[in-house]
Motif scaffolding. Structure first.
Motif, PDB file in Angstrom:
ATOM      1  N   ASP A  52       5.602 -27.714 -22.880  1.00  0.00           N
ATOM      2  CA  ASP A  52       4.557 -26.698 -23.006  1.00  0.00           C
ATOM      3  C   ASP A  52       3.843 -26.369 -21.693  1.00  0.00           C
ATOM      4  O   ASP A  52       2.734 -25.856 -21.706  1.00  0.00           O
ATOM      5  CB  ASP A  52       3.496 -27.115 -24.037  1.00  0.00           C
ATOM      6  N   GLN A  53       4.465 -26.634 -20.554  1.00  0.00           N
ATOM      7  CA  GLN A  53       3.787 -26.453 -19.267  1.00  0.00           C
ATOM      8  C   GLN A  53       3.701 -24.994 -18.816  1.00  0.00           C
ATOM      9  O   GLN A  53       2.744 -24.596 -18.166  1.00  0.00           O
ATOM     10  CB  GLN A  53       4.491 -27.265 -18.177  1.00  0.00           C
ATOM     11  N   VAL A  64       9.861 -26.211 -22.358  1.00  0.00           N
ATOM     12  CA  VAL A  64       8.852 -26.115 -21.297  1.00  0.00           C
ATOM     13  C   VAL A  64       7.879 -24.959 -21.500  1.00  0.00           C
ATOM     14  O   VAL A  64       6.837 -24.915 -20.863  1.00  0.00           O
ATOM     15  CB  VAL A  64       9.499 -26.056 -19.902  1.00  0.00           C
ATOM     16  N   LEU A  65       8.217 -24.008 -22.380  1.00  0.00           N
ATOM     17  CA  LEU A  65       7.296 -22.914 -22.676  1.00  0.00           C
ATOM     18  C   LEU A  65       6.233 -23.371 -23.672  1.00  0.00           C
ATOM     19  O   LEU A  65       6.550 -24.036 -24.655  1.00  0.00           O
ATOM     20  CB  LEU A  65       8.048 -21.726 -23.278  1.00  0.00           C
ATOM     21  N   ARG A  66       4.995 -23.005 -23.411  1.00  0.00           N
ATOM     22  CA  ARG A  66       3.928 -23.329 -24.359  1.00  0.00           C
ATOM     23  C   ARG A  66       4.094 -22.462 -25.603  1.00  0.00           C
ATOM     24  O   ARG A  66       4.742 -21.405 -25.547  1.00  0.00           O
ATOM     25  CB  ARG A  66       2.562 -23.095 -23.731  1.00  0.00           C
ATOM     26  N   PRO A  67       3.525 -22.853 -26.722  1.00  0.00           N
ATOM     27  CA  PRO A  67       3.557 -21.970 -27.886  1.00  0.00           C
ATOM     28  C   PRO A  67       2.948 -20.609 -27.524  1.00  0.00           C
ATOM     29  O   PRO A  67       1.887 -20.540 -26.915  1.00  0.00           O
ATOM     30  CB  PRO A  67       2.687 -22.710 -28.910  1.00  0.00           C
ATOM     31  N   LEU A  78      19.170 -17.137 -27.860  1.00  0.00           N
ATOM     32  CA  LEU A  78      17.744 -17.431 -27.736  1.00  0.00           C
ATOM     33  C   LEU A  78      17.139 -17.813 -29.084  1.00  0.00           C
ATOM     34  O   LEU A  78      16.334 -18.748 -29.169  1.00  0.00           O
ATOM     35  CB  LEU A  78      17.018 -16.241 -27.112  1.00  0.00           C
ATOM     36  N   GLU A  79      17.531 -17.136 -30.137  1.00  0.00           N
ATOM     37  CA  GLU A  79      17.044 -17.478 -31.474  1.00  0.00           C
ATOM     38  C   GLU A  79      17.509 -18.868 -31.880  1.00  0.00           C
ATOM     39  O   GLU A  79      16.747 -19.650 -32.455  1.00  0.00           O
ATOM     40  CB  GLU A  79      17.504 -16.440 -32.498  1.00  0.00           C
ATOM     41  N   ASP A  80      18.765 -19.194 -31.560  1.00  0.00           N
ATOM     42  CA  ASP A  80      19.291 -20.525 -31.883  1.00  0.00           C
ATOM     43  C   ASP A  80      18.532 -21.630 -31.158  1.00  0.00           C
ATOM     44  O   ASP A  80      18.486 -22.771 -31.621  1.00  0.00           O
ATOM     45  CB  ASP A  80      20.787 -20.615 -31.537  1.00  0.00           C
ATOM     46  N   ALA A  81      17.929 -21.283 -30.014  1.00  0.00           N
ATOM     47  CA  ALA A  81      17.133 -22.258 -29.256  1.00  0.00           C
ATOM     48  C   ALA A  81      15.702 -22.358 -29.786  1.00  0.00           C
ATOM     49  O   ALA A  81      14.893 -23.107 -29.263  1.00  0.00           O
ATOM     50  CB  ALA A  81      17.115 -21.879 -27.778  1.00  0.00           C
ATOM     51  N   GLY A  82      15.388 -21.580 -30.828  1.00  0.00           N
ATOM     52  CA  GLY A  82      14.068 -21.651 -31.443  1.00  0.00           C
ATOM     53  C   GLY A  82      13.071 -20.636 -30.936  1.00  0.00           C
ATOM     54  O   GLY A  82      11.873 -20.752 -31.200  1.00  0.00           O
ATOM     55  N   LEU A  83      13.547 -19.619 -30.231  1.00  0.00           N
ATOM     56  CA  LEU A  83      12.659 -18.589 -29.716  1.00  0.00           C
ATOM     57  C   LEU A  83      12.670 -17.373 -30.640  1.00  0.00           C
ATOM     58  O   LEU A  83      13.666 -17.100 -31.309  1.00  0.00           O
ATOM     59  CB  LEU A  83      13.089 -18.186 -28.306  1.00  0.00           C
ATOM     60  N   ASP A  84      11.551 -16.658 -30.668  1.00  0.00           N
ATOM     61  CA  ASP A  84      11.434 -15.435 -31.456  1.00  0.00           C
ATOM     62  C   ASP A  84      11.640 -14.239 -30.546  1.00  0.00           C
ATOM     63  O   ASP A  84      11.077 -14.192 -29.444  1.00  0.00           O
ATOM     64  CB  ASP A  84      10.050 -15.343 -32.108  1.00  0.00           C
ATOM     65  N   THR A 130       9.590 -15.116 -27.362  1.00  0.00           N
ATOM     66  CA  THR A 130       8.394 -15.964 -27.314  1.00  0.00           C
ATOM     67  C   THR A 130       8.666 -17.246 -28.075  1.00  0.00           C
ATOM     68  O   THR A 130       9.520 -17.316 -28.948  1.00  0.00           O
ATOM     69  CB  THR A 130       7.174 -15.259 -27.932  1.00  0.00           C
ATOM     70  N   ARG A 131       7.904 -18.250 -27.703  1.00  0.00           N
ATOM     71  CA  ARG A 131       8.035 -19.516 -28.414  1.00  0.00           C
ATOM     72  C   ARG A 131       6.935 -19.613 -29.450  1.00  0.00           C
ATOM     73  O   ARG A 131       5.815 -19.252 -29.219  1.00  0.00           O
ATOM     74  CB  ARG A 131       7.910 -20.676 -27.431  1.00  0.00           C
TER      75      ARG A 131
END
Length: 196
Positions: free
Chosen positions: A98-99, A136-139, A173-179, A195-196
């Motif tokens: 989340d950095q 590494v992306l913050r919500p 990207l969606e498979d990695a949990g990103l919207d 976005t995460r």
């Protein structure tokens, strides 16, 4: 970035202002939506062509490249105060969970997200790179991807077989949990905001 990298002996081409026809400074900033206190990463920063454009609008910009020679080339031309060099592949970023408020890649997604259909190690590397970006992306953090389109002419950029279609890139990207916030197929490139 793991699978292949841009040749350092051709690094001068990375400073060609003609690159803006594929992604302008204004377009990149509009997609990234940086703020004065943002911490962002340029994934595959090369000679800092786009890092120079983003750095004035953020608190810290990590110029991430797997090639130290690219960092050396960037240092030669001068580096904004906000920029910090990180030598790493995308699948092993030295950031905390989340950095980052945001990250972007311009014409490098095909280098670290290769599916490697005949090489299972490449597929694992791809999965690791995209999962690492989500980590590494913050919500609410933004990932901007501008890359060569598999549906382009192939007159510029890497061979068509090394590129992804818009559908394939968004699925990764969606498979990695990103919207996916937006996804656009253009004449030669794709542009995705996730976005995460």
């Amino acid at each position: 970035m793991g699978f292949h990298t841009y040749p350092v002996d051709r690094a001068d081409a990375l400073e060609d202002p003609g690159r803006y026809r594929y992604c302008s400074r204004e377009e990149l900033l509009a997609m990234l939506e940086p703020t004065a206190d943002s911490i962002v990463a340029d994934l595959g920063s090369g000679t800092g062509f786009y890092a120079d454009d983003v750095a004035p609008f953020v608190d810290a910009l990590y110029a991430v490249d797997v090639q130290t020679a690219m960092h050396d080339r960037y240092r030669e031309k001068g580096v904004p105060d906000a920029v910090e060099f990180v030598t790493a592949g995308i699948s092993s970023l030295p950031f905390d969970d989340d950095q980052l408020d945001g990250a972007y890649s311009t014409m490098t997604h095909h280098e670290y997200a290769s599916t490697g259909t005949d090489d299972t190690d490449s597929e694992t590397e791809s999965d690791g790179a995209l999962a690492e970006l989500a980590r590494v992306l913050r919500p609410g953090g933004r990932l901007v991807t501008v890359d060569w389109s598999a549906d382009g002419s192939g007159d510029a950029g890497p061979p068509l077989e090394e590129r992804f279609s818009l559908a394939d890139a968004t699925s990764q990207l969606e498979d990695a949990g990103l919207d996916i916030e937006s996804a656009v197929d253009r004449p030669e490139t794709i542009a995705i905001v996730a976005t995460r």
